[in-house]
Motif scaffolding. Sequence first.
Motif, PDB file in Angstrom:
ATOM      1  N   ALA A  52      14.378 106.454  85.525  1.00  0.00           N
ATOM      2  CA  ALA A  52      14.116 106.303  86.962  1.00  0.00           C
ATOM      3  C   ALA A  52      13.225 107.414  87.510  1.00  0.00           C
ATOM      4  CB  ALA A  52      15.425 106.241  87.735  1.00  0.00           C
ATOM      5  N   ILE A  53      13.402 108.629  87.036  1.00  0.00           N
ATOM      6  CA  ILE A  53      12.548 109.727  87.516  1.00  0.00           C
ATOM      7  C   ILE A  53      11.111 109.490  87.078  1.00  0.00           C
ATOM      8  CG2 ILE A  53      12.073 112.202  87.283  1.00  0.00           C
ATOM      9  CD1 ILE A  53      15.116 112.636  87.171  1.00  0.00           C
ATOM     10  N   GLY A  54      10.915 109.099  85.831  1.00  0.00           N
ATOM     11  CA  GLY A  54       9.570 108.786  85.346  1.00  0.00           C
ATOM     12  C   GLY A  54       8.959 107.624  86.105  1.00  0.00           C
TER      13      GLY A  54
ATOM     14  N   LEU B 202      10.003  96.990  83.947  1.00  0.00           N
ATOM     15  CA  LEU B 202       9.859  98.246  84.691  1.00  0.00           C
ATOM     16  C   LEU B 202      11.193  98.703  85.272  1.00  0.00           C
ATOM     17  CD1 LEU B 202       6.483  97.561  86.543  1.00  0.00           C
ATOM     18  CD2 LEU B 202       6.846  99.015  84.550  1.00  0.00           C
ATOM     19  N   LEU B 203      11.934  97.768  85.866  1.00  0.00           N
ATOM     20  CA  LEU B 203      13.243  98.116  86.422  1.00  0.00           C
ATOM     21  C   LEU B 203      14.241  98.449  85.317  1.00  0.00           C
ATOM     22  CD1 LEU B 203      13.422  95.443  89.254  1.00  0.00           C
ATOM     23  CD2 LEU B 203      13.266  97.917  89.563  1.00  0.00           C
ATOM     24  N   GLY B 204      14.169  97.731  84.216  1.00  0.00           N
ATOM     25  CA  GLY B 204      15.066  97.993  83.089  1.00  0.00           C
ATOM     26  C   GLY B 204      14.855  99.378  82.492  1.00  0.00           C
TER      27      GLY B 204
ATOM     28  N   SER C   9      15.543  92.811  95.602  1.00  0.00           N
ATOM     29  CA  SER C   9      16.021  94.072  96.177  1.00  0.00           C
ATOM     30  C   SER C   9      17.538  94.102  96.239  1.00  0.00           C
ATOM     31  CB  SER C   9      15.473  94.270  97.586  1.00  0.00           C
ATOM     32  OG  SER C   9      14.088  94.392  97.563  1.00  0.00           O
ATOM     33  N   LEU C  10      18.137  93.005  96.663  1.00  0.00           N
ATOM     34  CA  LEU C  10      19.589  92.930  96.762  1.00  0.00           C
ATOM     35  C   LEU C  10      20.232  92.997  95.378  1.00  0.00           C
ATOM     36  CD1 LEU C  10      21.921  92.674  98.768  1.00  0.00           C
ATOM     37  CD2 LEU C  10      21.746  90.193  98.526  1.00  0.00           C
TER      38      LEU C  10
ATOM     39  N   GLY D 189       5.750 107.794  88.399  1.00  0.00           N
ATOM     40  CA  GLY D 189       4.678 106.833  88.121  1.00  0.00           C
ATOM     41  C   GLY D 189       4.278 106.051  89.362  1.00  0.00           C
ATOM     42  N   MET D 190       5.261 105.677  90.175  1.00  0.00           N
ATOM     43  CA  MET D 190       4.954 104.983  91.428  1.00  0.00           C
ATOM     44  C   MET D 190       4.059 105.836  92.308  1.00  0.00           C
ATOM     45  SD  MET D 190       8.523 103.273  92.737  1.00  0.00           S
ATOM     46  CE  MET D 190       7.936 103.115  94.415  1.00  0.00           C
ATOM     47  N   LYS D 191       4.402 107.112  92.416  1.00  0.00           N
ATOM     48  CA  LYS D 191       3.656 108.013  93.313  1.00  0.00           C
ATOM     49  C   LYS D 191       2.283 108.355  92.738  1.00  0.00           C
ATOM     50  CE  LYS D 191       7.121 108.313  96.125  1.00  0.00           C
ATOM     51  NZ  LYS D 191       7.149 107.633  97.388  1.00  0.00           N
ATOM     52  N   VAL D 192       2.224 108.700  91.462  1.00  0.00           N
ATOM     53  CA  VAL D 192       0.963 109.124  90.841  1.00  0.00           C
ATOM     54  C   VAL D 192      -0.043 107.967  90.808  1.00  0.00           C
ATOM     55  CG1 VAL D 192      -0.085 109.836  88.645  1.00  0.00           C
ATOM     56  CG2 VAL D 192       1.962 110.997  89.483  1.00  0.00           C
ATOM     57  N   PHE D 193       0.421 106.799  90.381  1.00  0.00           N
ATOM     58  CA  PHE D 193      -0.482 105.657  90.233  1.00  0.00           C
ATOM     59  C   PHE D 193      -0.572 104.798  91.491  1.00  0.00           C
ATOM     60  CE2 PHE D 193       1.235 106.439  85.886  1.00  0.00           C
ATOM     61  CZ  PHE D 193       0.072 106.957  85.342  1.00  0.00           C
ATOM     62  N   ARG D 194       0.191 105.170  92.533  1.00  0.00           N
ATOM     63  CA  ARG D 194       0.247 104.403  93.778  1.00  0.00           C
ATOM     64  C   ARG D 194       0.466 102.932  93.449  1.00  0.00           C
ATOM     65  NH1 ARG D 194       0.134 106.273  98.238  1.00  0.00           N
ATOM     66  NH2 ARG D 194      -0.997 104.639  99.317  1.00  0.00           N
ATOM     67  N   HIS D 195       1.527 102.704  92.689  1.00  0.00           N
ATOM     68  CA  HIS D 195       1.825 101.369  92.183  1.00  0.00           C
ATOM     69  C   HIS D 195       3.249 100.976  92.560  1.00  0.00           C
ATOM     70  CE1 HIS D 195       1.259  97.890  89.744  1.00  0.00           C
ATOM     71  NE2 HIS D 195       2.174  98.225  88.851  1.00  0.00           N
ATOM     72  N   LYS D 196       3.404  99.780  93.097  1.00  0.00           N
ATOM     73  CA  LYS D 196       4.700  99.227  93.501  1.00  0.00           C
ATOM     74  C   LYS D 196       5.306  99.995  94.672  1.00  0.00           C
ATOM     75  CE  LYS D 196       5.057  96.284  89.983  1.00  0.00           C
ATOM     76  NZ  LYS D 196       5.015  94.845  90.151  1.00  0.00           N
ATOM     77  N   ILE D 197       4.490 100.728  95.420  1.00  0.00           N
ATOM     78  CA  ILE D 197       5.026 101.571  96.492  1.00  0.00           C
ATOM     79  C   ILE D 197       5.460 100.773  97.717  1.00  0.00           C
ATOM     80  CG2 ILE D 197       3.827 103.664  95.781  1.00  0.00           C
ATOM     81  CD1 ILE D 197       1.666 103.051  97.822  1.00  0.00           C
ATOM     82  N   LYS D 198       5.038  99.536  97.824  1.00  0.00           N
ATOM     83  CA  LYS D 198       5.436  98.719  98.978  1.00  0.00           C
ATOM     84  C   LYS D 198       6.589  97.786  98.655  1.00  0.00           C
ATOM     85  CE  LYS D 198       0.961  98.887 101.167  1.00  0.00           C
ATOM     86  NZ  LYS D 198      -0.212  98.151 101.639  1.00  0.00           N
ATOM     87  N   LYS D 199       6.989  97.740  97.419  1.00  0.00           N
ATOM     88  CA  LYS D 199       8.057  96.834  96.992  1.00  0.00           C
ATOM     89  C   LYS D 199       9.411  97.488  97.232  1.00  0.00           C
ATOM     90  CE  LYS D 199       5.096  93.904  95.297  1.00  0.00           C
ATOM     91  NZ  LYS D 199       4.766  92.732  96.037  1.00  0.00           N
ATOM     92  N   ALA D 200      10.226  96.843  98.057  1.00  0.00           N
ATOM     93  CA  ALA D 200      11.528  97.410  98.435  1.00  0.00           C
ATOM     94  C   ALA D 200      12.430  97.618  97.230  1.00  0.00           C
ATOM     95  CB  ALA D 200      12.221  96.514  99.452  1.00  0.00           C
ATOM     96  N   TYR D 201      12.356  96.716  96.245  1.00  0.00           N
ATOM     97  CA  TYR D 201      13.236  96.865  95.098  1.00  0.00           C
ATOM     98  C   TYR D 201      12.879  98.072  94.250  1.00  0.00           C
ATOM     99  CZ  TYR D 201       9.679  93.434  93.567  1.00  0.00           C
ATOM    100  OH  TYR D 201       8.512  92.745  93.354  1.00  0.00           O
ATOM    101  N   TYR D 202      11.698  98.613  94.398  1.00  0.00           N
ATOM    102  CA  TYR D 202      11.353  99.871  93.737  1.00  0.00           C
ATOM    103  C   TYR D 202      11.615 101.065  94.652  1.00  0.00           C
ATOM    104  CZ  TYR D 202       9.182  97.284  89.934  1.00  0.00           C
ATOM    105  OH  TYR D 202       8.971  96.467  88.861  1.00  0.00           O
ATOM    106  N   LYS D 203      11.183 100.945  95.913  1.00  0.00           N
ATOM    107  CA  LYS D 203      11.364 102.054  96.862  1.00  0.00           C
ATOM    108  C   LYS D 203      12.835 102.407  97.035  1.00  0.00           C
ATOM    109  CE  LYS D 203       9.363 100.654 100.599  1.00  0.00           C
ATOM    110  NZ  LYS D 203       8.680 100.510 101.881  1.00  0.00           N
ATOM    111  N   MET D 204      13.689 101.422  97.069  1.00  0.00           N
ATOM    112  CA  MET D 204      15.115 101.659  97.234  1.00  0.00           C
ATOM    113  C   MET D 204      15.808 101.772  95.871  1.00  0.00           C
ATOM    114  SD  MET D 204      17.936  99.133  98.922  1.00  0.00           S
ATOM    115  CE  MET D 204      17.383  97.827  97.852  1.00  0.00           C
ATOM    116  N   GLY D 205      15.393 100.952  94.935  1.00  0.00           N
ATOM    117  CA  GLY D 205      16.076 100.875  93.650  1.00  0.00           C
ATOM    118  C   GLY D 205      15.958 102.124  92.797  1.00  0.00           C
TER     119      GLY D 205
END
Length: 190
Positions: free
Chosen positions: A150-152, A141-143, A67-68, A156-172
């Motif tokens: 990032a918009i896609g 995924l981050l790359g 995340s950092l 994708g996070m919201k539609v597939f409910r995937h990686k939604i708890k990972k701070a590096y995605y939620k914030m990144g």
Amino acid sequence: MDKIFIYLGLINILSFVLYIPYKSLSPVILKSILTLILYLIGICAGSLGLILAILIFDRNTAKDGLSLKVFAFASFVIELFLFLLFRKDMGSLSFDFVRFFEDRPYLLVYVLSINLISFLAFGFDKYKANRDKRRLKNGLLLGLSFIGGAIGGLIGMKVFRHKIKKAYYKMGLPLMILMQVLILVLFMNV
């Protein structure tokens, strides 16, 4: 102007120096406090020092501190492009995105394509996760998100409910969207 450069130098030296004990601490309350301090210093324009410390002292791709790392790289690009934008006459900035993309259809094709690829990558990774198969790497995924998708990725996070708890995605991903909008605004006004 000299005071700004002195401030930037000091804040980046501070973030660089504080990253060293951060990396050596095990996950305890002290590391959590130091992490918060590093985020705050990064917000105050200390992300370059963080990036340098990460590149020198922490070249592994482990999830620890991801995340950092995502924050530091996205914040640095945001700071850089804000600096470049503030050097321009703010009253003359153009925000005509439609005309910009009409004049550059190849850029629109790229933005749409990379966002679709990012969206599909999040979906594919979720599919693999549900079947306990080998997953896509977080770096991929981050790359994809970092280079324009990032918009896609966020959709994708919201539609597939995937990686939604990972701070590096939620914030990144929101940081990456801000970064990409700033880059676009800057290029629209070059």
